[in-house]
Design an enzyme around this catalytic site. Structure first.
Site, short mmCIF file in Angstrom:
data_model
loop_
_atom_site.label_atom_id
_atom_site.label_comp_id
_atom_site.label_asym_id
_atom_site.label_seq_id
_atom_site.Cartn_x
_atom_site.Cartn_y
_atom_site.Cartn_z
CB SER A 557 8.84 58.18 46.13
OG SER A 557 8.72 56.76 46.17
CG ASP A 657 13.04 53.63 40.34
OD1 ASP A 657 12.84 52.57 41.28
OD2 ASP A 657 12.35 54.72 40.65
CG HIS A 689 12.96 55.13 44.34
ND1 HIS A 689 11.92 55.28 43.44
CD2 HIS A 689 12.47 55.53 45.29
CE1 HIS A 689 10.77 55.71 43.78
NE2 HIS A 689 11.11 55.76 45.11
#
Length: 749
Positions: A557, A657, A689
């Site tokens: 991330s 995602d 994600h």
């Protein structure tokens, strides 16, 4: 686990039973919980509902069924739980610990998937029940498995969200439903469910992660949070708090929710709670619009019959915060005179208590726990408190704390009782002495002079040896590495593979004061990057046990963004290899994200200016976030430094995602390949994600460890041939939709 693992590996991590937060009865004598265990031999998951006797420490199996969830106590020995079944249907089941091997009876069948069960005993001996389930546009229960199917798969949208987290958004909303459980000839019967939010347009729990933390109930009402219905959900974090007074839970005429008005607060809200008698309420609310990591303020409602009167508990007379930590959850003590709160604090998830909250001269919260990460709090009738938590070496612990002994001189009350599912990590072969902390100079000492980091050494650490470095960068960016267990990014996995792990909490991290968290705004590649540089230099100069010539860095991330940023800057030359999981390639790609308020706030505004004659929505967006030139928006954009990309990199990005689209990972991999940089691409078409499915997660660990081991001179973690089906999920490139494919060559969490 009953036997100590000979070595802590990804398979041990992923196949260990995952224990839920404990649910104690009022007396604190027995604890309900569920465990979920995955077998890599049978390739199946098994879910159990169990009861733990506090006095003996003995755990007894109540039910083994993969559909079991949400256990609650009705009485000290009677409990209820949900059981999902075929065609999306759910049963509410009641049982007793006095008849452990007897039949549990079905109190009611619901024609839809439901969750987040809560219950309270009413004066007449029946029980009020609140749970969550989807409702269609008519306010009726919605079952996606039995709903009529259309012939076309097309979806037409006229507003946001189009998709959220990992799903395309439909017309259905998550809403709260209430009912009653009444005794009928020795058994319980569930009355008809009533939609508590019908005709309101409100949604609770708030997707995608909301649950029981978004509402609470008493015998006289329901308090909940919901996104402001008048604002665009993709452009606003504003949540309102509502209270529904209910005289009769058997009445299907629901009163209109009362909105709790908090002047000047335009941010998110969570953790609405009611006191045991239902007469008092509390909730958390943020001030800044568009900013999901703002400081959470604690509000108290002394009288639920007067919802217009609220108190900002930890603020001065001007409304300024008197406490620098941001609470995550709240709970009233059993007598309603004190309030418990959890908050991140210097790398720990600590429990705090504020006593005598109704006195004019209020002190700051007292620390109740020092170590580990408290994830759930349950006050007991005795005045003690039951907590669930974990640590870097312990996957799950329960404790009962005697907070009555808490004083200024004794800042951590003793455990009356505790229970660890992993025997404090020993069943994994882990020990607390592997974990330590370090501090190094910060890039911006005007905010915090030092940056904190966790250090995790191998269990067989030999001070005469030198170990490669695994430098872990967390996501968020407003997040932290904390003293908590993880099945996705567990430092122990890398330590037991032969690395010394350093996990820093640079500028933007939570738990070190709100100013430190806020300082990352419009500063993504600035102070946080320099903090990481300082950390690496500190390791090089002060930790001879680490071989920084054999260093790798990994992040997901925002951590994945930082891998791309490091690639284009000097620090990238210090690493033998990088791992970029679901990272940002270009900020312009963030315009495809779902929660647009995130990049607009964090980067300092929209990448365009609204003309003076623009429509009201455009003006509102500009008022909330401001605007920037496209060049300013790209200031910290990794794609501006592609000519410097030379470090071998593994890129991981998943098809579902929708927070950071897969094009970000593909773009990074394409550039690396076109530049002739050694690189690989791993993708999971069925993951979002995060990588959550056990078989996928095991493959993720194998690929990541093989990649970094190869570049630091360690033997391969997994000996499987990377051209085999093991690395392609059982299918080959010729198949149309490979379940998992690896090609050769942690945005916000």
């Amino acid at each position: 686990m009953t036997v100590r693992a000979t070595k802590f590996t990804p398979k041990v991590l992923l196949s260990a039973p995952r224990r839920s937060a404990g649910v104690p009865n009022e007396a604190g004598t027995t604890v309900l919980y569920t465990t979920s265990t995955y077998s890599f031999e049978s390739h199946e998951k098994a879910v159990e509902l169990r009861v733990l006797d506090v006095k003996s420490g003995e755990s007894v199996l109540l039910v083994q069924d993969n559909g079991v969830s949400d256990p609650v106590w009705l009485e000290d020995k009677v409990f209820a739980y949900l059981k999902s079944g075929k065609e999306g249907k759910t049963e509410v089941i009641v049982g007793s610990v006095e008849n452990l091997h007897g039949e549990h009876h079905v109190a009611g069948a619901i024609d839809a998937p439901v969750g987040s069960l809560k219950a309270k005993k009413l004066a007449d001996g029946s029980y009020a029940v609140v749970l969550s389930a989807l409702a269609n546009s008519k306010g009726e229960l919605y079952n996606p498995e039995t709903a009529p199917k259309t012939q076309s798969t097309g979806k037409l949208y006229k507003g946001l969200f189009v998709r959220h987290w990992d799903k395309y958004v439909g017309k259905e909303k998550s809403v709260l439903w209430y009912s009653t459980l009444r005794r009928d000839k020795g058994s319980f019967k569930l009355s008809k469910l009533v939609n508590a939010l019908k005709t309101t347009g409100l949604e609770c729990p708030i997707p995608p992660f909301g649950g029981t933390d978004h509402f609470d109930m008493s015998t006289s009402g329901i308090i909940f949070v919901a996104k402001d219905p008048d604002l665009d959900p993709a452009l606003s974090v504003k949540c309102n708090v509502y209270y529904i007074p209910i005289d009769e839970f058997s009445n299907d005429s629901t009163p209109c929710p009362l909105k709790i008005f908090v002047p000047g607060f335009e941010g998110a809200s969570t953790s609405p709670v009611l006191s045991a008698d239902g007469k008092k309420a509390a909730f958390l609310m943020m001030k800044t619009g568009g900013y999901e990591a703002d400081l959470s303020h604690v509000f108290i409602m002394p009288d639920t019959t007067k919802p217009y009167y609220i108190i900002n508990l930890l603020a001065d007379l001007r409304g300024r915060p008197r406490w620098t930590r941001s609470p995550q959850s709240l709970a009233f003590s059993n007598d309603g005179e004190s309030i418990y709160m959890t908050a991140e604090d210097v790398g720990y998830g600590r429990l705090f208590m504020l006593s005598s909250i109704w006195h004019k001269e209020m002190t700051l919260p007292s620390m109740v726990t020092k170590h580990g990460y408290i994830s759930d709090v349950r006050p007991l009738k005795s005045g003690s408190v039951f907590v669930s938590g974990s640590s870097l070496t312990d996957d799950s612990f329960y404790s009962i704390l005697d907070t009555k002994s808490l004083t200024r001189s004794i800042q951590e009350p003793p455990d009356v009782w505790s229970h660890s599912s992993s025997r404090h990590g020993t069943t994994f072969g882990l020990k607390r002495s592997q974990v330590s902390e370090m501090w190094f100079p910060a890039a911006n000492p005007s905010i915090n002079k030092e940056v904190h980091a966790w250090v995790y050494k191998p269990s067989n650490f030999d001070e005469k040896e030198k170990y490669p470095l695994a430098y872990l960068i967390h996501g968020g960016p407003q997040g932290s590495w904390a003293d908590s267990w993880s099945t996705r990014w567990n430092p122990a996995i890398f330590a037991e593979a032969g690395y010394i792990v350093v996990a820093p909490n640079p500028t933007g991290s939570t738990g070190y004061g709100q100013d430190f968290t806020n300082a990352i705004r419009q500063n993504w590649g600035g102070d946080p990057y320099q903090d990481l540089v300082h950390g690496f230099e500190y390791i090089k100069e002060n930790m001879p046990e680490i071989d920084t010539d054999r260093a790798v860095a990994l992040g997901a991330s925002y951590g994945g963004y930082m891998m791309n940023w490091i690639l284009g800057h000097e620090l990238g030359r210090s690493f033998k290899a990088l791992v970029n999981h679901d990272g940002i390639f270009s900020f312009m790609g963030l315009l495809a994200t779902e929660e647009l308020y995130f990049p607009f706030y964090d980067l300092g505004g929209t990448p365009w200016s609204a003309p003076a004659n623009s429509n009201p929505k455009a003006k509102k967006t500009q008022e909330t976030f401001g605007s920037m030139t496209p060049d300013a928006w790209r200031k910290w954009d990794p794609s501006q430094y592609l000519s410097e990309w030379n470090t071998p990199t593994l890129v991981v990005h998943n098809s579902k995602d929708y927070r950071l689209c897969i094009s970000e990972g593909l773009a990074a991999f394409n550039v690396l390949q076109a530049r002739g940089v050694e690189s690989e691409f791993l993708t999971f078409p069925d993951e979002n994600h995060w990588v959550l499915k056990p078989e996928n997660s095991l493959l993720w660990h194998k690929v990541v460890l093989n990649w970094i081991n190869k570049h630091v001179g360690l033997p391969p973690f997994s000996q499987e041939d990377e051209d085999s089906d093991e690395f392609y999920g059982g299918v080959r490139e010729k198949d149309e939709e490979p379940a998992t494919m690896m090609a050769q060559g942690n945005g916000h969490t």
